[in-house]
Design a protein around this motif. Sequence first.
Motif, mmCIF file in Angstrom:
data_model
loop_
_atom_site.group_PDB
_atom_site.id
_atom_site.type_symbol
_atom_site.label_atom_id
_atom_site.label_comp_id
_atom_site.label_asym_id
_atom_site.label_seq_id
_atom_site.Cartn_x
_atom_site.Cartn_y
_atom_site.Cartn_z
ATOM 1 N N LEU A 64 0.815 -1.219 0.000
ATOM 2 C CA LEU A 64 0.000 0.000 0.000
ATOM 3 C C LEU A 64 0.851 1.272 0.000
ATOM 4 O O LEU A 64 0.560 2.220 -0.737
ATOM 5 N N ILE A 65 1.904 1.287 0.804
ATOM 6 C CA ILE A 65 2.741 2.484 0.873
ATOM 7 C C ILE A 65 3.530 2.662 -0.417
ATOM 8 O O ILE A 65 3.693 3.783 -0.909
ATOM 9 N N ARG A 66 3.985 1.560 -1.018
ATOM 10 C CA ARG A 66 4.648 1.639 -2.329
ATOM 11 C C ARG A 66 3.685 2.203 -3.374
ATOM 12 O O ARG A 66 4.045 3.079 -4.154
ATOM 13 N N LYS A 67 2.454 1.693 -3.375
ATOM 14 C CA LYS A 67 1.440 2.170 -4.322
ATOM 15 C C LYS A 67 1.200 3.665 -4.145
ATOM 16 O O LYS A 67 1.130 4.417 -5.130
ATOM 17 N N LEU A 68 1.090 4.111 -2.916
ATOM 18 C CA LEU A 68 0.874 5.522 -2.638
ATOM 19 C C LEU A 68 2.054 6.359 -3.124
ATOM 20 O O LEU A 68 1.882 7.368 -3.802
ATOM 21 N N GLY A 69 3.271 5.915 -2.798
ATOM 22 C CA GLY A 69 4.460 6.647 -3.232
ATOM 23 C C GLY A 69 4.594 6.742 -4.742
ATOM 24 O O GLY A 69 4.895 7.795 -5.282
ATOM 25 N N LEU A 70 4.338 5.641 -5.430
ATOM 26 C CA LEU A 70 4.427 5.638 -6.885
ATOM 27 C C LEU A 70 3.346 6.518 -7.518
ATOM 28 O O LEU A 70 3.600 7.210 -8.507
ATOM 29 N N SER A 71 2.145 6.508 -6.939
ATOM 30 C CA SER A 71 1.072 7.337 -7.517
ATOM 31 C C SER A 71 1.385 8.814 -7.341
ATOM 32 O O SER A 71 1.110 9.618 -8.219
ATOM 33 N N VAL A 72 1.968 9.186 -6.220
ATOM 34 C CA VAL A 72 2.351 10.586 -5.993
ATOM 35 C C VAL A 72 3.465 10.985 -6.953
ATOM 36 O O VAL A 72 3.449 12.066 -7.535
ATOM 37 N N LYS A 73 4.430 10.095 -7.137
ATOM 38 C CA LYS A 73 5.544 10.348 -8.048
ATOM 39 C C LYS A 73 5.009 10.592 -9.476
ATOM 40 O O LYS A 73 5.498 11.453 -10.185
ATOM 41 N N ASN A 74 3.983 9.831 -9.860
ATOM 42 C CA ASN A 74 3.410 9.965 -11.201
ATOM 43 C C ASN A 74 2.609 11.247 -11.367
ATOM 44 O O ASN A 74 2.358 11.676 -12.491
ATOM 45 N N LEU A 75 2.167 11.866 -10.267
ATOM 46 C CA LEU A 75 1.430 13.128 -10.359
ATOM 47 C C LEU A 75 2.319 14.283 -10.773
ATOM 48 O O LEU A 75 1.866 15.222 -11.404
ATOM 49 N N SER A 76 3.603 14.216 -10.392
ATOM 50 C CA SER A 76 4.483 15.348 -10.676
ATOM 51 C C SER A 76 5.154 15.282 -12.006
ATOM 52 O O SER A 76 5.081 14.460 -12.786
#
Length: 146
Positions: free
Chosen positions: A134-146
């Motif tokens: 879950l934390i990996r998924k959250l981190g990757l999704s945030v990274k993809n926003l920028s």
Amino acid sequence: MSKDTERALKLFIVLSRASKVILEEAHIPSNKYGLNPTEFAVLELLYHKGRQPIQKIGQKILLGSGSMTYVVDKLEKRGLLERVFCAEDKRITYMSITPEGVDLMTSIFPEHAENIESIMGSLTVEEQEIAISLIRKLGLSVKNLS
């Protein structure tokens, strides 16, 4: 404020507070040896991965080049790291852990690893795997926003 916004804010606060207390606890073993978290991160990277270009170290531990130079200089003065200049490309400087640095990390790392295991031990193995995902998924999704 919507329920979704309230839940997102609550998650952010819970993650932030948990991260703060986990990091404080995680750094206790290295603090006992006079290393701050960044110094420990640099030594730990070189201890496990071997010689690295100074620029890559900063990227891997998320540290700017000015701060990286300061940390490396401090560790070098303590005799824990040494600069190795690249013969083929004078623009590249490698950092290598010294035998003294290896001895220090050999002393610290087992205690550090046990401490991390203890900190994470409040979650079951299954919960740890879920948290990682879950934390990996959250981190990757945030990274993809920028």
